[in-house]
Design an enzyme around this catalytic site. Structure first.
Site, PDB file in Angstrom:
ATOM      1  N   HIS A   1      50.243  31.010  43.494  1.00 34.58           N
ATOM      2  CA  HIS A   1      50.516  29.625  43.083  1.00 34.58           C
ATOM      3  C   HIS A   1      52.006  29.296  43.065  1.00 34.58           C
ATOM      4  O   HIS A   1      52.372  28.128  43.066  1.00 34.58           O
ATOM      5  CB  HIS A   1      49.909  29.354  41.700  1.00 34.58           C
ATOM      6  CG  HIS A   1      48.414  29.423  41.721  1.00 34.58           C
ATOM      7  ND1 HIS A   1      47.617  28.314  41.699  1.00 34.58           N
ATOM      8  CD2 HIS A   1      47.579  30.487  41.828  1.00 34.58           C
ATOM      9  CE1 HIS A   1      46.340  28.684  41.764  1.00 34.58           C
ATOM     10  NE2 HIS A   1      46.296  29.999  41.842  1.00 34.58           N
TER      11      HIS A   1
ATOM     12  N   ASP B   1      38.740  25.036  40.101  1.00 38.80           N
ATOM     13  CA  ASP B   1      38.856  26.388  40.670  1.00 38.80           C
ATOM     14  C   ASP B   1      37.494  26.965  41.071  1.00 38.80           C
ATOM     15  O   ASP B   1      36.606  27.093  40.231  1.00 38.80           O
ATOM     16  CB  ASP B   1      39.526  27.249  39.579  1.00 38.80           C
ATOM     17  CG  ASP B   1      39.580  28.739  39.894  1.00 38.80           C
ATOM     18  OD1 ASP B   1      39.360  29.116  41.052  1.00 38.80           O
ATOM     19  OD2 ASP B   1      39.873  29.512  38.955  1.00 38.80           O
TER      20      ASP B   1
ATOM     21  N   SER C   1      37.245  39.160  34.752  1.00 39.65           N
ATOM     22  CA  SER C   1      37.817  38.188  35.684  1.00 39.65           C
ATOM     23  C   SER C   1      38.558  37.087  34.926  1.00 39.65           C
ATOM     24  O   SER C   1      38.190  36.725  33.811  1.00 39.65           O
ATOM     25  CB  SER C   1      36.706  37.577  36.529  1.00 39.65           C
ATOM     26  OG  SER C   1      37.254  36.561  37.345  1.00 39.65           O
TER      27      SER C   1
ATOM     28  N   HIS D   1      38.745  34.109  36.251  1.00 35.29           N
ATOM     29  CA  HIS D   1      38.232  32.865  36.840  1.00 35.29           C
ATOM     30  C   HIS D   1      36.836  32.553  36.322  1.00 35.29           C
ATOM     31  O   HIS D   1      35.987  33.446  36.190  1.00 35.29           O
ATOM     32  CB  HIS D   1      38.178  32.990  38.361  1.00 35.29           C
ATOM     33  CG  HIS D   1      39.521  33.182  38.994  1.00 35.29           C
ATOM     34  ND1 HIS D   1      40.361  32.138  39.300  1.00 35.29           N
ATOM     35  CD2 HIS D   1      40.186  34.307  39.344  1.00 35.29           C
ATOM     36  CE1 HIS D   1      41.471  32.601  39.838  1.00 35.29           C
ATOM     37  NE2 HIS D   1      41.396  33.926  39.873  1.00 35.29           N
TER      38      HIS D   1
HETATM   39 ZN   LIG Z   1      44.751  31.450  41.941  1.00 36.23          ZN
HETATM   40 ZN   LIG Z   2      45.768  32.757  38.948  1.00 34.28          ZN
END
Ligand SMILES: [Zn+2]
Ligand SMILES: [Zn+2]
Length: 553
Positions: free
Chosen positions: A75, A193, A365, A367
Site C-alpha cells: 500500500h 477489501d 489472517s 483480512h
Molecule cells: Zn493489502
Molecule cells: Zn495490509
C-alpha cells in the site's frame, strides 16, 4: 445536479498487491495508497512490480496528495518511486507514516513530500476532499478506512481490515461510526477489501495466536526458539515477546527491517518490551540458547532473508540444528509458497523442529473473511459496491456476497486495474479506462518492458546462440567466421562438431544469399538467423535465442 465523482483503479484489482486508487472531486485527484507487488516466479530478475504511473504523470498538476491507509508495502511501497517524478504530501497515522518513510528516506526523497499525521476519527479538508479517517483492525496497527464526503455522497473505502473483537491493542474496527454514517447520510459507494472473500467463516482473533504461542513456548522449554513474522506485524511481535518474557527468555531481533520496526514501534509506545529483555542478534553469544528467543525476518521465504540464510547454513549470526525450534508465525502470500516450503525443508534437513500454520494455529489472517465482509455490508448498507484488493476470483466472490446482502445487481460493479467508475445523480457508470499495466522494477526503475521479459524467459529456458561472421559485400567473400558461440544451448567443449556443422550451414546460406543478390546487412542477418535456427531445431529440437552478428569487412 451535483458534480460527478470518479474513482480510478490503478492497481490491486486482479492481483494481490500494488494497491492504488485515485478519487477525483472538483477536478482534483486524491491518491488512496500507492503500493508495490512482489514478482511472480516467471518475472525473471524483476525486483518489484509497480502500478503504471503514466496517467498520474499526465495529470501531475491535479494531484492533491496521497492517503496511506496503513503501513504495508503493498500500500505504500510505490511512493518512493512515484516521488522521484512528482511531489505531494502523504497523509496517514503516525505509524503508517513511520513505516512508509523508510523507503522514501532510502531513496533520498524526503524533500519531495510532507508527512501529515492524522488521528483516529479525525475529519479533515484536503483541498476539495472532505475525508474522515476511521480506525480498522489489521495485521499492522493503526490502519484506517477512509470515508470521503463528496458531492455524490459518501464513498467508504475499507482499507485492509478485519473484525477482531479482542485485538491486541484494543483498537477495534469502528463499525459504530460506519453505522452512524450510514444512518445519517447513507453510504453511496462501498469499496471493500476482497483478499479473503472466498474464505468461509470469520478470521481468528489475533489474541488467539498469543495463547498458541504461549503453549508452544511452554512445550519447548530448554530449547532455543527462533520465530519469524512480518516485521510490520507489531502485535504479533508483541505476543511473541510476551511469550518469551513469560519464560524468562531474552529477545533478539534479526534482520534489518525487524530491528528498525521494533525500534520505531517502541519509540511510539506501540510495543512494550523492557530494555533489559531486548538485544541485538550480535549480542547473544554469551547467553544460554535455552534462554533466547530470536524474532527474525524472512517469514515469506525471501531468498536473501535472515531465515532463508539460516536454512542454508549461511547465516553469519546463527547456526541452527538439533535442539532448535523455528516457529513460522505467518502464512505465505500467494506466489511465495515455493520459497517458504524450501526454507522449511532446509531447516528440517538441519535437524530443526519447524512449527508452521499446518501444525499449529500460529497465525491469524489480517483480512476479513466472508462473515465479516457481510457484516460490513449490512452495517454500511451501501447503494453501490465495487470489490477491491484481490485476484479476480476474490473480486467475483465479494461481488456475490454484496448481492446476497441486498445490493442490486446493477449497482455491483466488478472492476479491474485501469477501470474507473463515475458516480452521477443517475447512478454508477463505468468511466474511461486508463493505462494500468505492470511497471517492472529491476535495479533502478522502469526500463524493463514485456519484450525484455520475453527475452529473459527464452534465455532462461533455451539459452542463446550467437553467430558472428564478417563478409566483403562487394565480392561476397566470407572474411572471418562464421563463428558460433553458445550459452545454454549445448555445452560447447563437448559439442564442437555440432558447432562446426552449424557454421558450415550458415556459410552455405550466405553463399546462396549472394547468389540471389540479397546482400544488404539486414537481409544477411535474417539469412544467418534462419539458417542457424533451422539447424539447431533439426539437430536438437530446441529453440534458443539466435543472435546473428553480420559485419562488413
Ligand atoms: Zn493489502
Ligand atoms: Zn495490509
Amino acid at each position: 445536479m451535483a458534480d460527478p465523482v470518479r474513482v480510478t483503479f490503478l492497481g490491486g484489482l486482479g492481483e494481490i498487491g500494488r494497491n492504488c486508487a485515485a478519487i477525483e472531486v472538483d477536478d482534483r485527484i486524491m491518491l488512496l495508497d500507492c503500493g508495490l507487488m512482489f514478482p511472480d516466479l516467471d518475472m525473471l530478475g524483476i525486483d518489484l512490480v509497480l502500478p503504471d504511473f503514466s496517467w498520474l504523470l499526465e495529470n501531475a498538476d491535479r494531484i492533491e496528495g496521497c492517503i496511506a491507509t496503513h503501513g504495508h508495502e503493498d500500500h505504500t511501497g510505490g511512493l518512493s518511486f512515484l516521488l522521484r517524478e512528482l511531489s505531494f504530501p502523504i497523509y496517514g497515522s503516525p505509524l503508517t507514516l513511520g513505516l512508509a518513510r523508510n523507503r522514501i528516506e532510502e531513496a533520498g526523497l524526503l524533500d519531495r513530500t510532507k508527512f501529515i499525521a492524522v488521528a483516529d476519527g479525525e475529519r479533515r479538508d484536503i483541498g476539495p476532499f472532505d475525508v474522515e479517517f476511521i480506525p480498522v483492525t489489521h495485521s499492522v496497527p493503526h490502519g484506517f478506512a477512509t470515508a470521503f464526503h463528496t458531492p455524490q455522497g459518501i464513498i467508504l473505502h475499507s482499507g485492509d481490515w478485519k473484525l477482531d473483537l479482542t485485538p491486541v491493542d484494543g483498537r477495534l474496527t469502528d463499525l459504530a461510526r460506519i453505522g452512524s454514517l450510514s444512518d445519517q447520510h447513507g453510504i453511496r459507494l462501498l469499496l471493500s477489501d476482497s483478499t479473503n472473500a472466498d474464505e468461509k467463516g470469520h478470521s481468528a482473533s489475533e489474541t488467539r495466536v498469543g495463547a498458541v504461542l504461549y503453549d508452544l513456548f511452554h512445550e519447548h522449554e530448554g530449547k532455543r526458539i527462533i520465530t519469524t513474522c512480518f516485521a510490520s506485524h507489531i502485535h504479533r511481535v508483541q505476543q511473541i515477546a510476551n511469550a518469551a518474557i513469560s519464560f524468562d527468555r531474552t529477545i533478539a531481533t534479526m534482520g534489518m527491517s525487524m530491528k528498525k520496526n521494533v525500534r520505531l514501534a517502541r519509540e511510539m509506545g506501540l510495543l512494550d518490551i523492557p530494555e533489559r529483555s531486548l538485544r541485538d542478534i550480535d549480542e547473544i553469544g554469551d547467553l544460554d540458547p535455552a534462554k533466547v528467543c530470536v524474532i527474525s525476518t524472512g517469514s515469506q521465504g525471501e531468498p536473501m532473508s535472515a531465515l532463508a540464510l539460516m536454512a542454508a547454513s549461511e547465516n553469519r549470526w546463527l547456526k541452527v540444528g538439533q535442539g532448535d525450534v523455528v516457529i513460522l508465525s505467518s502464512h505465505p502470500i500467494p506466489g511465495n509458497e515455493a520459497n517458504v516450503s524450501k526454507v522449511i525443508d532446509g531447516l528440517v534437513r538441519l535437524g530443526v523442529e519447524v512449527v508452521h500454520t499446518g501444525i499449529a494455529d500460529v497465525h491469524a489472517s489480517g483480512h476479513a473473511k466472508q462473515e465479516e465482509l457481510k457484516t460490513l455490508l449490512s452495517v454500511a448498507q451501501p447503494e453501490q459496491f465495487v470489490p477491491v484488493h484481490g485476484e479476480y476470483r476474490h473480486l467475483v466472490a465479494h461481488a456475490r456476497l454484496a448481492q446476497q446482502m441486498g445490493v442490486p445487481d446493477d449497482d455491483v460493479v466488478i472492476c479491474e486495474d485501469g477501470d474507473s467508475v463515475v458516480l452521477t445523480d443517475d447512478g454508477i457508470e463505468r468511466g474511461e479506462r486508463v493505462p494500468a499495466g505492470y511497471l517492472y522494477v529491476d535495479g533502478i526503475v522502469g526500463d524493463v518492458g514485456t519484450g525484455v521479459l520475453r527475452d529473459r524467459r527464452v534465455l532462461a529456458a533455451e539459452g542463446v546462440v550467437v553467430v558472428i561472421v564478417a563478409v566483403d559485400r562487394e565480392t561476397g567473400a566470407i572474411i572471418t567466421g562464421p563463428e558460433v558461440i553458445t550459452r545454454g544451448w549445448v555445452y560447447a567443449p563437448e559439442a564442437e562438431d555440432l558447432l562446426d556443422d552449424c557454421a558450415e550451414r550458415v556459410r552455405d546460406a550466405i553463399k546462396d544469399a549472394f547468389g540471389h543478390d540479397a546482400t544488404d546487412i539486414e537481409s544477411l542477418q535474417r539469412v544467418v538467423r534462419r539458417a542457424a535456427g533451422r539447424f539447431v531445431n533439426e539437430q536438437t529440437r530446441r529453440r534458443p535465442m539466435i543472435v546473428p552478428v553480420v559485419m562488413e569487412a
